[in-house]
Design a protein around this motif. Sequence first.
Motif, PDB file in Angstrom:
ATOM      1  N   ILE A 183     -12.230   4.003  13.149  1.00  0.00           N
ATOM      2  CA  ILE A 183     -11.292   2.874  13.330  1.00  0.00           C
ATOM      3  C   ILE A 183     -10.101   3.210  12.266  1.00  0.00           C
ATOM      4  O   ILE A 183     -10.237   3.062  11.208  1.00  0.00           O
ATOM      5  CB  ILE A 183     -11.713   1.852  12.854  1.00  0.00           C
ATOM      6  N   ALA A 184      -9.098   3.443  13.255  1.00  0.00           N
ATOM      7  CA  ALA A 184      -7.838   3.845  12.175  1.00  0.00           C
ATOM      8  C   ALA A 184      -6.421   3.105  12.916  1.00  0.00           C
ATOM      9  O   ALA A 184      -5.539   3.235  12.152  1.00  0.00           O
ATOM     10  CB  ALA A 184      -7.525   5.299  12.390  1.00  0.00           C
ATOM     11  N   ASP A 185      -6.802   2.429  14.082  1.00  0.00           N
ATOM     12  CA  ASP A 185      -5.547   1.740  14.666  1.00  0.00           C
ATOM     13  C   ASP A 185      -5.968   0.519  15.450  1.00  0.00           C
ATOM     14  O   ASP A 185      -7.205   0.207  15.435  1.00  0.00           O
ATOM     15  CB  ASP A 185      -4.687   2.861  15.519  1.00  0.00           C
ATOM     16  N   GLY A 223     -12.092   3.582   6.343  1.00  0.00           N
ATOM     17  CA  GLY A 223     -12.188   4.554   5.222  1.00  0.00           C
ATOM     18  C   GLY A 223     -10.829   5.365   5.155  1.00  0.00           C
ATOM     19  O   GLY A 223      -9.922   5.370   4.544  1.00  0.00           O
ATOM     20  N   THR A 224     -11.089   6.384   6.228  1.00  0.00           N
ATOM     21  CA  THR A 224      -9.988   7.271   6.351  1.00  0.00           C
ATOM     22  C   THR A 224      -8.510   6.810   6.156  1.00  0.00           C
ATOM     23  O   THR A 224      -7.692   7.393   5.302  1.00  0.00           O
ATOM     24  CB  THR A 224     -10.208   8.304   7.614  1.00  0.00           C
ATOM     25  N   ARG A 225      -8.192   5.692   6.915  1.00  0.00           N
ATOM     26  CA  ARG A 225      -6.637   5.376   6.884  1.00  0.00           C
ATOM     27  C   ARG A 225      -6.471   4.932   5.410  1.00  0.00           C
ATOM     28  O   ARG A 225      -5.305   5.288   5.186  1.00  0.00           O
ATOM     29  CB  ARG A 225      -6.475   4.315   7.927  1.00  0.00           C
ATOM     30  N   PHE A 226      -7.107   4.489   4.604  1.00  0.00           N
ATOM     31  CA  PHE A 226      -6.987   4.077   3.314  1.00  0.00           C
ATOM     32  C   PHE A 226      -6.925   5.171   2.423  1.00  0.00           C
ATOM     33  O   PHE A 226      -6.465   5.038   1.206  1.00  0.00           O
ATOM     34  CB  PHE A 226      -8.024   2.953   2.777  1.00  0.00           C
ATOM     35  N   LEU A 227      -7.349   6.530   2.919  1.00  0.00           N
ATOM     36  CA  LEU A 227      -7.216   7.466   1.884  1.00  0.00           C
ATOM     37  C   LEU A 227      -5.775   7.624   1.559  1.00  0.00           C
ATOM     38  O   LEU A 227      -5.239   8.103   0.601  1.00  0.00           O
ATOM     39  CB  LEU A 227      -7.641   8.851   2.535  1.00  0.00           C
ATOM     40  N   VAL A 228      -4.749   7.352   2.368  1.00  0.00           N
ATOM     41  CA  VAL A 228      -3.253   7.785   2.211  1.00  0.00           C
ATOM     42  C   VAL A 228      -2.466   6.681   1.867  1.00  0.00           C
ATOM     43  O   VAL A 228      -1.324   6.380   1.823  1.00  0.00           O
ATOM     44  CB  VAL A 228      -2.602   8.407   3.333  1.00  0.00           C
ATOM     45  N   ALA A 229      -3.255   5.474   1.212  1.00  0.00           N
ATOM     46  CA  ALA A 229      -2.590   4.245   1.053  1.00  0.00           C
ATOM     47  C   ALA A 229      -1.803   4.538  -0.204  1.00  0.00           C
ATOM     48  O   ALA A 229      -2.505   5.343  -1.125  1.00  0.00           O
ATOM     49  CB  ALA A 229      -3.481   3.131   0.436  1.00  0.00           C
ATOM     50  N   LYS A 230      -0.861   3.816  -0.578  1.00  0.00           N
ATOM     51  CA  LYS A 230      -0.083   4.072  -1.628  1.00  0.00           C
ATOM     52  C   LYS A 230      -0.931   3.860  -2.933  1.00  0.00           C
ATOM     53  O   LYS A 230      -0.561   4.611  -4.231  1.00  0.00           O
ATOM     54  CB  LYS A 230       1.281   3.329  -1.701  1.00  0.00           C
ATOM     55  N   GLU A 231      -1.578   2.727  -2.841  1.00  0.00           N
ATOM     56  CA  GLU A 231      -2.392   2.442  -4.033  1.00  0.00           C
ATOM     57  C   GLU A 231      -3.734   3.472  -4.209  1.00  0.00           C
ATOM     58  O   GLU A 231      -4.573   3.294  -5.268  1.00  0.00           O
ATOM     59  CB  GLU A 231      -2.886   0.844  -3.693  1.00  0.00           C
ATOM     60  N   ALA A 260      -1.495  -0.634   1.249  1.00  0.00           N
ATOM     61  CA  ALA A 260      -2.642  -1.361   1.838  1.00  0.00           C
ATOM     62  C   ALA A 260      -2.110  -2.202   2.879  1.00  0.00           C
ATOM     63  O   ALA A 260      -2.630  -2.670   3.746  1.00  0.00           O
ATOM     64  CB  ALA A 260      -3.516  -1.640   0.834  1.00  0.00           C
ATOM     65  N   LYS A 261      -1.189  -3.124   2.311  1.00  0.00           N
ATOM     66  CA  LYS A 261      -0.782  -4.260   3.073  1.00  0.00           C
ATOM     67  C   LYS A 261      -0.144  -3.856   4.448  1.00  0.00           C
ATOM     68  O   LYS A 261      -0.274  -4.250   5.469  1.00  0.00           O
ATOM     69  CB  LYS A 261       0.362  -5.035   2.219  1.00  0.00           C
ATOM     70  N   GLU A 262       0.581  -2.797   4.395  1.00  0.00           N
ATOM     71  CA  GLU A 262       1.374  -2.142   5.706  1.00  0.00           C
ATOM     72  C   GLU A 262       0.105  -1.836   6.513  1.00  0.00           C
ATOM     73  O   GLU A 262       0.214  -1.670   7.841  1.00  0.00           O
ATOM     74  CB  GLU A 262       2.226  -1.097   5.439  1.00  0.00           C
ATOM     75  N   ILE A 263      -0.756  -1.247   5.968  1.00  0.00           N
ATOM     76  CA  ILE A 263      -1.716  -0.595   6.963  1.00  0.00           C
ATOM     77  C   ILE A 263      -2.405  -1.641   7.456  1.00  0.00           C
ATOM     78  O   ILE A 263      -2.699  -1.858   9.021  1.00  0.00           O
ATOM     79  CB  ILE A 263      -2.865   0.386   5.919  1.00  0.00           C
ATOM     80  N   ILE A 264      -2.960  -2.576   6.818  1.00  0.00           N
ATOM     81  CA  ILE A 264      -3.728  -3.800   7.219  1.00  0.00           C
ATOM     82  C   ILE A 264      -2.857  -4.470   8.404  1.00  0.00           C
ATOM     83  O   ILE A 264      -3.447  -5.021   9.369  1.00  0.00           O
ATOM     84  CB  ILE A 264      -4.123  -4.875   6.167  1.00  0.00           C
ATOM     85  N   GLU A 265      -1.649  -4.730   8.023  1.00  0.00           N
ATOM     86  CA  GLU A 265      -0.921  -5.635   8.876  1.00  0.00           C
ATOM     87  C   GLU A 265      -0.547  -4.760  10.270  1.00  0.00           C
ATOM     88  O   GLU A 265      -0.306  -5.307  11.380  1.00  0.00           O
ATOM     89  CB  GLU A 265       0.921  -6.205   8.415  1.00  0.00           C
ATOM     90  N   ASP A 266      -0.424  -3.489   9.993  1.00  0.00           N
ATOM     91  CA  ASP A 266      -0.160  -2.682  11.271  1.00  0.00           C
ATOM     92  C   ASP A 266      -1.331  -2.561  12.220  1.00  0.00           C
ATOM     93  O   ASP A 266      -1.254  -2.907  13.486  1.00  0.00           O
ATOM     94  CB  ASP A 266      -0.040  -1.296  10.661  1.00  0.00           C
ATOM     95  N   LEU A 267      -2.452  -2.464  11.571  1.00  0.00           N
ATOM     96  CA  LEU A 267      -3.939  -2.695  12.471  1.00  0.00           C
ATOM     97  C   LEU A 267      -4.213  -3.991  12.953  1.00  0.00           C
ATOM     98  O   LEU A 267      -4.319  -4.027  14.342  1.00  0.00           O
ATOM     99  CB  LEU A 267      -5.260  -2.613  11.330  1.00  0.00           C
ATOM    100  N   PHE A 268      -3.606  -4.987  12.283  1.00  0.00           N
ATOM    101  CA  PHE A 268      -4.074  -6.240  12.904  1.00  0.00           C
ATOM    102  C   PHE A 268      -2.764  -6.705  13.917  1.00  0.00           C
ATOM    103  O   PHE A 268      -3.419  -7.392  14.828  1.00  0.00           O
ATOM    104  CB  PHE A 268      -4.455  -7.439  12.005  1.00  0.00           C
ATOM    105  N   THR A 269      -1.719  -6.206  13.553  1.00  0.00           N
ATOM    106  CA  THR A 269      -0.623  -6.685  14.520  1.00  0.00           C
ATOM    107  C   THR A 269      -1.004  -5.874  16.067  1.00  0.00           C
ATOM    108  O   THR A 269      -1.042  -6.521  17.012  1.00  0.00           O
ATOM    109  CB  THR A 269       0.657  -6.193  14.132  1.00  0.00           C
ATOM    110  N   GLN A 270      -1.387  -4.768  15.708  1.00  0.00           N
ATOM    111  CA  GLN A 270      -1.357  -3.860  17.086  1.00  0.00           C
ATOM    112  C   GLN A 270      -2.818  -4.393  17.772  1.00  0.00           C
ATOM    113  O   GLN A 270      -2.891  -4.677  18.944  1.00  0.00           O
ATOM    114  CB  GLN A 270      -1.571  -2.535  16.924  1.00  0.00           C
TER     115      GLN A 270
END
Length: 315
Positions: A172-174, A192-200, A292-302
């Motif tokens: 699950i990455a998108d 997991g994998t998508r959060f590897l490149v989180a800024k945090e 992390a915020k951008e990743i999560i918002e991106d996933l849920f918007t899409q």
Amino acid sequence: MISTPINEQLGIKYPIFQGGMAWVADASLAAGVSNAGGLGIIAGMNSNGDQLRAEIKKARELTDKPFGVNVMLMSPFVEEVAEVVAEEKIGVITTGAGNPGKYMKKWLEAGIKVIPVVPSVSLAKLAERNGAFAVIAEGGESGGHVGDLTTMALVPQVVDAVSIPVIAAGGIADGRQLAAAFMLGAQGVQVGTRFLVAKECTIAQEYKDKVLKAKDIDTVLTGKRLGHPVRSLKNAFTREYLKQEYNSEVSDEELEKLGLGVLRAAARGGDVKTGCVIAGQVASMVKEEQTAKEIIEDLFTQGEKVLGGAMKWVK
Ligand code: TUI
């Protein structure tokens, strides 16, 4: 807005967990995900009791939102870690790489919600019988230690077998994959994998760059012979390990030794050649460093858009 019963039960805005990745998931990443409305998770794996306590303290300073701890049951420090999470009254514990049965009583008595990762229906049923709050059904697309079944096959079978909530993990990455997980009956996802490149995420930049450059067929399984297959990105380490794994003159003990320290070398030392760069099959879909915020918002918007269009082919 995608909202399921677990949002309210766990006090989170989005039904998404961050994987408790060994040598990766520290207070910085967990707090980043929790502050963004998901459930951040600290990896207990690479810590002894005192180190974990310090990491929990740090996370509590960085966020006032709920977060969890992952207890990796093959960790040499598992007994101390199991004790510390109970003493610290962590809200949510996820477990991996084994059956958490022997710790369940202690954790439940401490008021902790226990959410084991399960690779099969039988382990999901066992977790439910032992008082688990939910299970994470993790498919073999995931990075790290994996079971045999894919997410597509495993999640609906687990959903049918238990009455507790099921969180889908693996692949699950998108937002399309997120939407698919809900269609399979999951009430949440673990990423997991998508959060590897989180800024945090504080891992070495070389590790992030290797994930960002990965192609679809760049992951491979090592360690099947030892009974704990691990998915990581192909490199000099996996080539050498596989050579030894298929050499019958190499003993299991020698093989075990080859795997020592390799996660740390990659994640903390930036050694992406002879270290083990754990990532899932979706690594090639991870295209940029984001918060992390951008990743999560991106996933849920899409994800919402995809779910909204779900009737497209239904005439
Ligand atoms: O645990 C993970 N992923 C991990 S752990 C890890 S560190 C490690 N290093 C070397 C060897 C092994 C691990 C890296 N990635 N994911 C959760 C997960 N749990 N996947 C599969 C399982 C699992 C497997 C067997 C859960 C229960 C289980 O039960 C077997 C039994 O009956 O005890």
